[in-house]
Scaffold this motif. Structure first.
Motif, mmCIF file in Angstrom:
data_model
loop_
_atom_site.group_PDB
_atom_site.id
_atom_site.type_symbol
_atom_site.label_atom_id
_atom_site.label_comp_id
_atom_site.label_asym_id
_atom_site.label_seq_id
_atom_site.Cartn_x
_atom_site.Cartn_y
_atom_site.Cartn_z
ATOM 1 N N GLN A 155 0.842 -1.198 0.000
ATOM 2 C CA GLN A 155 0.000 0.000 0.000
ATOM 3 C C GLN A 155 0.876 1.247 0.000
ATOM 4 O O GLN A 155 1.792 1.370 0.810
ATOM 5 C CB GLN A 155 -0.915 -0.002 1.227
ATOM 6 C CG GLN A 155 -1.850 1.198 1.314
ATOM 7 C CD GLN A 155 -2.960 0.984 2.322
ATOM 8 O OE1 GLN A 155 -3.819 0.137 2.133
ATOM 9 N NE2 GLN A 155 -2.940 1.743 3.403
ATOM 10 N N ASP A 156 0.595 2.157 -0.922
ATOM 11 C CA ASP A 156 1.362 3.405 -0.985
ATOM 12 C C ASP A 156 0.445 4.536 -1.443
ATOM 13 O O ASP A 156 -0.773 4.362 -1.551
ATOM 14 C CB ASP A 156 2.571 3.261 -1.920
ATOM 15 C CG ASP A 156 2.182 2.781 -3.313
ATOM 16 O OD1 ASP A 156 1.013 3.007 -3.713
ATOM 17 O OD2 ASP A 156 3.028 2.185 -4.005
ATOM 18 N N ALA A 157 1.036 5.683 -1.716
ATOM 19 C CA ALA A 157 0.251 6.863 -2.095
ATOM 20 C C ALA A 157 -0.528 6.646 -3.389
ATOM 21 O O ALA A 157 -1.607 7.216 -3.578
ATOM 22 C CB ALA A 157 1.172 8.067 -2.233
ATOM 23 N N SER A 158 0.009 5.825 -4.276
ATOM 24 C CA SER A 158 -0.676 5.571 -5.547
ATOM 25 C C SER A 158 -1.837 4.589 -5.388
ATOM 26 O O SER A 158 -2.708 4.505 -6.251
ATOM 27 C CB SER A 158 0.318 5.029 -6.580
ATOM 28 O OG SER A 158 0.822 3.768 -6.169
ATOM 29 N N ASN A 159 -1.832 3.833 -4.288
ATOM 30 C CA ASN A 159 -2.902 2.869 -4.033
ATOM 31 C C ASN A 159 -3.211 2.859 -2.533
ATOM 32 O O ASN A 159 -2.962 1.871 -1.839
ATOM 33 C CB ASN A 159 -2.472 1.476 -4.506
ATOM 34 C CG ASN A 159 -3.648 0.521 -4.621
ATOM 35 O OD1 ASN A 159 -4.795 0.898 -4.392
ATOM 36 N ND2 ASN A 159 -3.367 -0.719 -4.958
ATOM 37 N N PRO A 160 -3.768 3.962 -2.025
ATOM 38 C CA PRO A 160 -3.938 4.121 -0.572
ATOM 39 C C PRO A 160 -4.979 3.203 0.059
ATOM 40 O O PRO A 160 -4.984 3.027 1.273
ATOM 41 C CB PRO A 160 -4.357 5.593 -0.441
ATOM 42 C CG PRO A 160 -5.014 5.913 -1.745
ATOM 43 C CD PRO A 160 -4.253 5.131 -2.774
ATOM 44 N N SER B 181 -6.950 7.923 7.047
ATOM 45 C CA SER B 181 -7.103 8.463 5.694
ATOM 46 C C SER B 181 -7.874 9.778 5.703
ATOM 47 O O SER B 181 -7.501 10.740 5.014
ATOM 48 C CB SER B 181 -7.826 7.439 4.815
ATOM 49 O OG SER B 181 -8.025 7.939 3.512
#
Length: 203
Positions: A33-38, A180
């Motif tokens: 999980q990262d900023a591109s796939n939160p 989030s």
């Protein structure tokens, strides 16, 4: 403010690892999980829970029938075991493995043939299910009844383990959503400040 919730999330996951509810596979999923796939973890958990609940419901229907189709049941258990292993649901995976072993014993041709051919209630048939710690000698008919009972008991365990996992996952998702929301609000606040300052400089 999000930091406190991140600490809670970390402690929750660690407690699930310590209790054997999860294994390291879940940590690997979190790392993806990262900023591109939160929302990656939340999406995986939601898909797993929906699928697991459907399979467990089907298993309860199968095992509640008078003539249980153990081959069909085994296919569903195999599917649940695979998805549980993929998400790191350790205790559900282990329970599925136990049900597959009990189901395999129940499905053995030797047991069925022995029972179908002569119904010899005095014959002795040994069963040793290592992972369940079950070992007994019995007549074919009593043997099948005992194996049916073992399968039902293990399915109850799967249901219990999944119910525990689901509650933990719900708590985890709640923390993820809170984090989030806080971070999104913070970013919007910063964007708003930047926009205001830019407009002021243009005056």
């Amino acid at each position: 403010m999000a930091t406190a919730f991140k600490v809670q999330l970390k402690h929750l996951v660690q407690s699930m690892l310590d209790e054997g509810i999860l294994d390291s596979q879940f940590i690997q999923l979190q790392a993806l999980q990262d900023a591109s796939n939160p929302n990656f973890v939340a999406e995986v958990i939601t898909l797993f829970c929906n699928e697991a609940q459907r399979i467990i419901n089907d298993l309860e229907i199968y095992i509640g029938q008078q003539d249980v189709d153990f081959s069909k049941m085994d296919a569903n258990v195999h599917q649940l075991k695979g998805s549980s292993s993929s998400i790191g649901a350790r205790r559900v995976t282990l329970a599925c493995a136990d049900l597959r072993e009990a189901s395999d014993e129940r499905n053995k041709d030797s047991a069925w043939n022995f029972y179908d051919i002569d119904h010899d209630l005095t014959a002795c048939f040994w069963v040793n299910i290592y992972s369940l710690g079950v070992k007994f000698a019995s007549s074919p008919y009593v043997l099948l009844c005992k194996l049916d009972s073992i399968c039902r008991q293990v399915l109850i365990r799967i249901n219990q383990e999944y119910a525990t996992l689901k509650v933990k996952f719900q708590n985890l998702l709640q923390l993820e959503n809170t984090i989030s929301a806080i971070e999104n609000n913070h970013h919007q606040f910063l964007d708003g400040r930047y926009s205001t300052m830019t407009n002021m400089h243009q005056l």
